[in-house]
Motif scaffolding. Structure first.
Motif: not given
Length: 436
Positions: A113-133
């Motif tokens: 539900d994130c709509c923060d443009s700063i955080l949405l752009e930050l995703r481009e520079y991180l490894p993708k996250y698939f939750g916990v296991w």
């Protein structure tokens, strides 16, 4: 701190988007440990898997990662990173407050539900996250499930660089601050620290590794040479990979310059580039008939076809002496061919035209180099072609630069000047390597 997040379904077909597992965006152990949580690894190593023994069976087929360049090794230390059978990597959650803090960071950035443009752009520079296991046999052990950022690389060259002027967070005790500062007193002045690297050498078909002690030994005078070591493949400096890395760091710097929400401590950049040579076509033009007569008998079968160890094929020999060669396995094989075929050549004029054939695409601008009087040595010309490409084609280098390790990320209302300082200094060092 953070509550247990929803557990997203694993990637389709049991893999993250990248496919074959090789290495992940990382994770850092305690901030006071300079060689913190491993930043990366590789596809399951059979020897490591065998050594894991019962641990592997207890973890549902997960195995320790190989190709780590920094941090704790699974089975040797209390923490570590694993490879999941579906191709993702698993970073064990650290004890509170570090582990929950990092989990909360990922949850916030990757909230559906994130709509923060700063955080949405930050995703481009991180490894993708698939939750916990958690393994069924140890439900209280929690792992962050992350993208393997090196899955697309055949021979990944990997470096972990801690960024910032401080490797301790604002809540660190005086004792911990002193401990961190004593480990690398130049951190505040240089703004980054090499935690480890692994470099593929084309010439020997082997890897060279350096650990955190190598990084701590670097001074203001030697840090440039220390970083350039990561981009040298045994033949030449990979300036294409340096230029592509600079471009990616500059994008991350732009993000930091435009945000005042978060400050990062003891966090790293993970660098990965392709170490193996990509399929390349080389046209050797203006080779005179006299020069062709100097080629040993049998080297040019039928006058226009050459095959050497299934790596180099010379085709399309024409009346005007033009030869087209396809080079696919690197300079080491070509060197052997050249030494055999052209050792007696003393005077020649050679034009090299290189076109990248990867994925069926052709570089916008070909690299053409001409040199008279080669004195029997074509290798320096090929080095220029493969490793010193024109600026307009450097972006073709296969490079990843990702931010990793977020156990010490805190809310803020100011720019992260320490991280920005480190990024700018790192760009300066890389640019100096490129220019010189």
């Amino acid at each position: 701190m953070a509550t247990e997040p929803p557990r997203p379904a694993p990637p389709a077909a049991g893999r993250p988007e990248g496919g074959r597992g090789r290495c992940a965006g990382g994770g850092r152990g305690e901030a006071e440990e300079a060689a913190a949580q491993p930043a990366l690894g590789a596809s399951p190593d059979p020897a490591a898997a065998a050594a894991a023994g019962g641990r592997r069976r207890g973890l549902n087929g997960c195995v320790p990662l190989s190709h780590q360049v920094a941090g704790h090794m699974y089975g040797k230390d209390k923490g570590g990173i694993l490879q999941h059978p579906d191709g993702t990597v698993l970073k064990q959650l650290q004890p509170p407050p570090r582990g929950p803090r990092e989990q909360e960071f990922y949850n916030k950035v990757y909230d559906s539900d994130c709509c923060d443009s700063i955080l949405l752009e930050l995703r481009e520079y991180l490894p993708k996250y698939f939750g916990v296991w958690s393994p069924p046999t140890a439900p209280n052990d929690t792992y962050l499930k992350l993208e393997d950022v090196t899955c697309k690389f055949n021979k990944p060259c990997i470096m972990d660089v801690k960024i910032g002027q401080k490797s301790y967070d604002p809540y660190a005790s005086a004792e911990k601050i002193q401990q961190q500062v004593s480990k690398y007193p130049l951190m505040e002045e240089i703004g980054f620290l090499v935690l480890g690297m692994r470099v593929y050498h084309v010439s020997s078909d082997s890897y060279e590794t350096q650990n955190q002690h190598y990084g701590r030994s670097l001074t203001k005078e030697t840090v440039k040479d220390g970083i350039s070591k990561f981009f040298h493949n045994g033949y030449c400096l990979r300036k294409d990979a340096i230029a592509a890395s600079i471009q990616k760091i500059e994008k991350i710097l732009e993000w930091f310059e435009g945000q005042k929400q978060l400050n990062f401590y003891a966090s790293s950049l993970l660098f990965v580039y392709e170490g193996s040579c990509q399929a390349t076509t080389v046209r050797l033009s203006d080779v005179t008939l006299a020069e062709k007569r100097g080629v040993p008998k049998g080297l040019l079968s039928g006058g226009d076809i050459l095959e050497y160890n299934n790596n180099i094929h010379v085709i399309n020999s024409t009346e005007n002496g033009k030869i087209e060669a396809s080079v696919s396995k690197g300079l080491s094989k070509f060197y052997a061919l050249h030494k055999k075929a052209y050792s007696k050549r003393h005077h020649s004029q050679l034009s090299l035209k290189v076109e990248n054939l990867e994925q069926g695409n052709v570089w916008k601008s070909s690299a053409c180099i001409t040199q008279e009087h080669l004195n029997g040595n074509v290798i320096p010309q090929l080095e220029k072609v493969f490793c010193h490409m024109p600026a307009e084609i450097k972006e073709s280098a296969n490079v990843e630069v990702r931010m990793i390790d977020f156990a010490h990320v805190f809310p803020s209302n100011t720019k992260d000047e320490g991280y920005i300082y480190g990024l700018k200094n790192l760009i300066t060092v890389l640019q100096n390597i490129l220019d010189n």
